[in-house]
Design a protein around this motif. Structure first.
Motif, mmCIF file in Angstrom:
data_model
loop_
_atom_site.group_PDB
_atom_site.id
_atom_site.type_symbol
_atom_site.label_atom_id
_atom_site.label_comp_id
_atom_site.label_asym_id
_atom_site.label_seq_id
_atom_site.Cartn_x
_atom_site.Cartn_y
_atom_site.Cartn_z
ATOM 1 N N GLY A 137 -22.095 -34.438 52.326
ATOM 2 C CA GLY A 137 -22.180 -35.826 53.172
ATOM 3 C C GLY A 137 -23.336 -36.830 52.292
ATOM 4 N N VAL A 138 -24.028 -36.118 51.356
ATOM 5 C CA VAL A 138 -25.061 -37.067 51.020
ATOM 6 C C VAL A 138 -24.837 -37.611 49.428
ATOM 7 C CG1 VAL A 138 -27.622 -37.433 50.474
ATOM 8 C CG2 VAL A 138 -26.795 -36.187 52.375
ATOM 9 N N THR A 139 -24.933 -38.582 48.959
ATOM 10 C CA THR A 139 -24.628 -39.017 47.641
ATOM 11 C C THR A 139 -26.147 -38.719 46.820
ATOM 12 O OG1 THR A 139 -23.289 -40.976 47.951
ATOM 13 C CG2 THR A 139 -24.381 -40.940 45.814
ATOM 14 N N ILE A 140 -26.113 -37.792 45.835
ATOM 15 C CA ILE A 140 -26.944 -37.495 44.971
ATOM 16 C C ILE A 140 -27.194 -38.236 43.843
ATOM 17 C CG2 ILE A 140 -27.798 -35.455 43.498
ATOM 18 C CD1 ILE A 140 -27.383 -34.701 46.628
ATOM 19 N N THR A 141 -28.432 -38.949 43.710
ATOM 20 C CA THR A 141 -28.441 -39.890 42.780
ATOM 21 C C THR A 141 -29.647 -39.275 41.609
ATOM 22 O OG1 THR A 141 -30.732 -40.613 43.679
ATOM 23 C CG2 THR A 141 -28.384 -41.785 44.478
ATOM 24 N N GLU A 142 -29.698 -40.033 40.620
ATOM 25 C CA GLU A 142 -30.455 -39.565 39.445
ATOM 26 C C GLU A 142 -31.982 -39.430 39.642
ATOM 27 O OE1 GLU A 142 -31.412 -43.487 37.092
ATOM 28 O OE2 GLU A 142 -30.353 -41.979 36.301
ATOM 29 N N ASP A 143 -32.404 -40.126 40.993
ATOM 30 C CA ASP A 143 -33.599 -39.744 41.633
ATOM 31 C C ASP A 143 -33.741 -38.765 42.771
ATOM 32 O OD1 ASP A 143 -34.619 -42.031 40.181
ATOM 33 O OD2 ASP A 143 -33.968 -43.621 41.467
ATOM 34 N N PHE A 144 -32.593 -37.989 42.774
ATOM 35 C CA PHE A 144 -32.661 -36.738 43.561
ATOM 36 C C PHE A 144 -33.820 -35.787 43.233
ATOM 37 C CE2 PHE A 144 -31.568 -32.307 44.068
ATOM 38 C CZ PHE A 144 -31.588 -32.230 45.520
ATOM 39 N N MET A 145 -34.129 -35.634 41.837
ATOM 40 C CA MET A 145 -35.197 -34.949 41.355
ATOM 41 C C MET A 145 -35.863 -35.645 40.089
ATOM 42 S SD MET A 145 -35.532 -31.139 39.971
ATOM 43 C CE MET A 145 -35.360 -31.733 38.179
ATOM 44 N N VAL A 146 -37.011 -35.613 40.314
ATOM 45 C CA VAL A 146 -37.429 -36.521 39.233
ATOM 46 C C VAL A 146 -38.815 -35.511 38.476
ATOM 47 C CG1 VAL A 146 -38.883 -38.629 37.996
ATOM 48 C CG2 VAL A 146 -37.093 -38.557 39.682
ATOM 49 N N LEU A 147 -38.817 -35.303 37.103
ATOM 50 C CA LEU A 147 -39.860 -34.507 36.387
ATOM 51 C C LEU A 147 -40.644 -35.470 35.513
ATOM 52 C CD1 LEU A 147 -41.282 -31.797 36.229
ATOM 53 C CD2 LEU A 147 -39.566 -31.323 34.574
ATOM 54 N N GLN A 148 -41.973 -35.522 35.807
ATOM 55 C CA GLN A 148 -42.754 -36.389 35.022
ATOM 56 C C GLN A 148 -43.660 -35.411 34.263
ATOM 57 O OE1 GLN A 148 -42.982 -39.674 33.861
ATOM 58 N NE2 GLN A 148 -44.418 -38.888 32.611
ATOM 59 N N LEU A 149 -43.700 -35.360 32.764
ATOM 60 C CA LEU A 149 -44.723 -34.428 32.131
ATOM 61 C C LEU A 149 -45.404 -35.416 31.314
ATOM 62 C CD1 LEU A 149 -42.238 -31.614 31.050
ATOM 63 C CD2 LEU A 149 -43.819 -31.675 32.956
ATOM 64 N N ASN A 150 -46.780 -35.331 31.237
ATOM 65 C CA ASN A 150 -47.507 -36.103 30.608
ATOM 66 C C ASN A 150 -48.302 -35.219 29.287
ATOM 67 O OD1 ASN A 150 -47.510 -38.033 32.656
ATOM 68 N ND2 ASN A 150 -48.774 -37.034 33.868
ATOM 69 N N SER A 177 -50.688 -32.556 32.510
ATOM 70 C CA SER A 177 -50.258 -32.547 34.021
ATOM 71 C C SER A 177 -48.915 -33.235 34.192
ATOM 72 C CB SER A 177 -51.346 -33.637 34.369
ATOM 73 O OG SER A 177 -51.244 -35.154 33.875
ATOM 74 N N GLY A 178 -48.598 -33.253 35.451
ATOM 75 C CA GLY A 178 -47.200 -34.037 35.460
ATOM 76 C C GLY A 178 -46.830 -33.923 37.192
ATOM 77 N N GLU A 179 -45.920 -34.372 37.374
ATOM 78 C CA GLU A 179 -45.349 -34.419 38.717
ATOM 79 C C GLU A 179 -43.834 -34.116 38.981
ATOM 80 O OE1 GLU A 179 -47.755 -38.365 40.516
ATOM 81 O OE2 GLU A 179 -45.717 -38.421 40.294
ATOM 82 N N VAL A 180 -43.554 -33.570 40.034
ATOM 83 C CA VAL A 180 -42.135 -33.066 40.597
ATOM 84 C C VAL A 180 -41.844 -33.974 41.781
ATOM 85 C CG1 VAL A 180 -42.643 -30.957 41.349
ATOM 86 C CG2 VAL A 180 -40.205 -31.431 40.571
ATOM 87 N N SER A 181 -40.807 -34.688 41.923
ATOM 88 C CA SER A 181 -40.598 -35.534 43.123
ATOM 89 C C SER A 181 -38.974 -35.214 43.453
ATOM 90 C CB SER A 181 -40.410 -36.999 42.835
ATOM 91 O OG SER A 181 -41.935 -37.367 42.650
ATOM 92 N N THR A 182 -38.981 -34.990 44.748
ATOM 93 C CA THR A 182 -37.414 -34.575 45.359
ATOM 94 C C THR A 182 -37.704 -35.115 46.641
ATOM 95 O OG1 THR A 182 -35.900 -33.033 45.492
ATOM 96 C CG2 THR A 182 -37.946 -32.239 45.773
ATOM 97 N N GLN A 183 -36.636 -35.770 47.156
ATOM 98 C CA GLN A 183 -36.409 -35.874 48.726
ATOM 99 C C GLN A 183 -37.506 -36.368 49.273
ATOM 100 O OE1 GLN A 183 -35.126 -32.013 50.121
ATOM 101 N NE2 GLN A 183 -33.068 -32.410 49.398
ATOM 102 N N GLY A 184 -38.238 -37.277 48.751
ATOM 103 C CA GLY A 184 -39.492 -38.437 49.043
ATOM 104 C C GLY A 184 -40.793 -37.428 49.202
ATOM 105 N N GLU A 185 -40.613 -36.301 48.590
ATOM 106 C CA GLU A 185 -41.973 -35.285 48.570
ATOM 107 C C GLU A 185 -42.292 -35.188 47.030
ATOM 108 O OE1 GLU A 185 -42.072 -31.495 50.706
ATOM 109 O OE2 GLU A 185 -40.874 -32.262 52.113
ATOM 110 N N THR A 186 -43.735 -35.300 46.849
ATOM 111 C CA THR A 186 -44.282 -35.181 45.438
ATOM 112 C C THR A 186 -45.191 -34.068 45.228
ATOM 113 O OG1 THR A 186 -43.824 -37.538 44.964
ATOM 114 C CG2 THR A 186 -45.309 -36.573 43.508
#
Length: 88
Positions: A53-66, A70-79
């Protein structure tokens, strides 16, 4: 549902890590698709499709590697802050 989505997130991250070994891994990676198998049923979900019932967008999971490891992983409003090392 959170446990299920967390399991899928971990699986997706593992697959991303496998593909990044052969190239320069720094940058931003956004969700494209995922597939999983459970009880003989295989399912593939792509960005833009509905899942439970939820549209999954490309922002569902974002992985940033520096460059500095270091880096960040974000999903469902949590980082979460992460560290990474390229092997090989």
């Amino acid at each position: 549902m959170k446990k299920f989505l967390s399991s899928i997130l971990i699986l997706t991250l593992a697959v991303c890590c496998l593909f990044m070994v052969a190239c320069s891994p720094t940058g931003t990676y956004k969700f494209y698709s995922m597939s999983y198998a459970e009880n003989g049923l295989t399912m593939e979900i792509k960005s833009g499709e509905k899942f439970m019932g939820v549209t999954i967008t490309e922002d569902f999971m974002v992985l940033q590697l520096n460059d500095d490891g270091s880096g960040e992983v974000s999903t469902q409003g949590e980082t979460a802050e992460i560290t990474w090392v390229k092997e090989g």
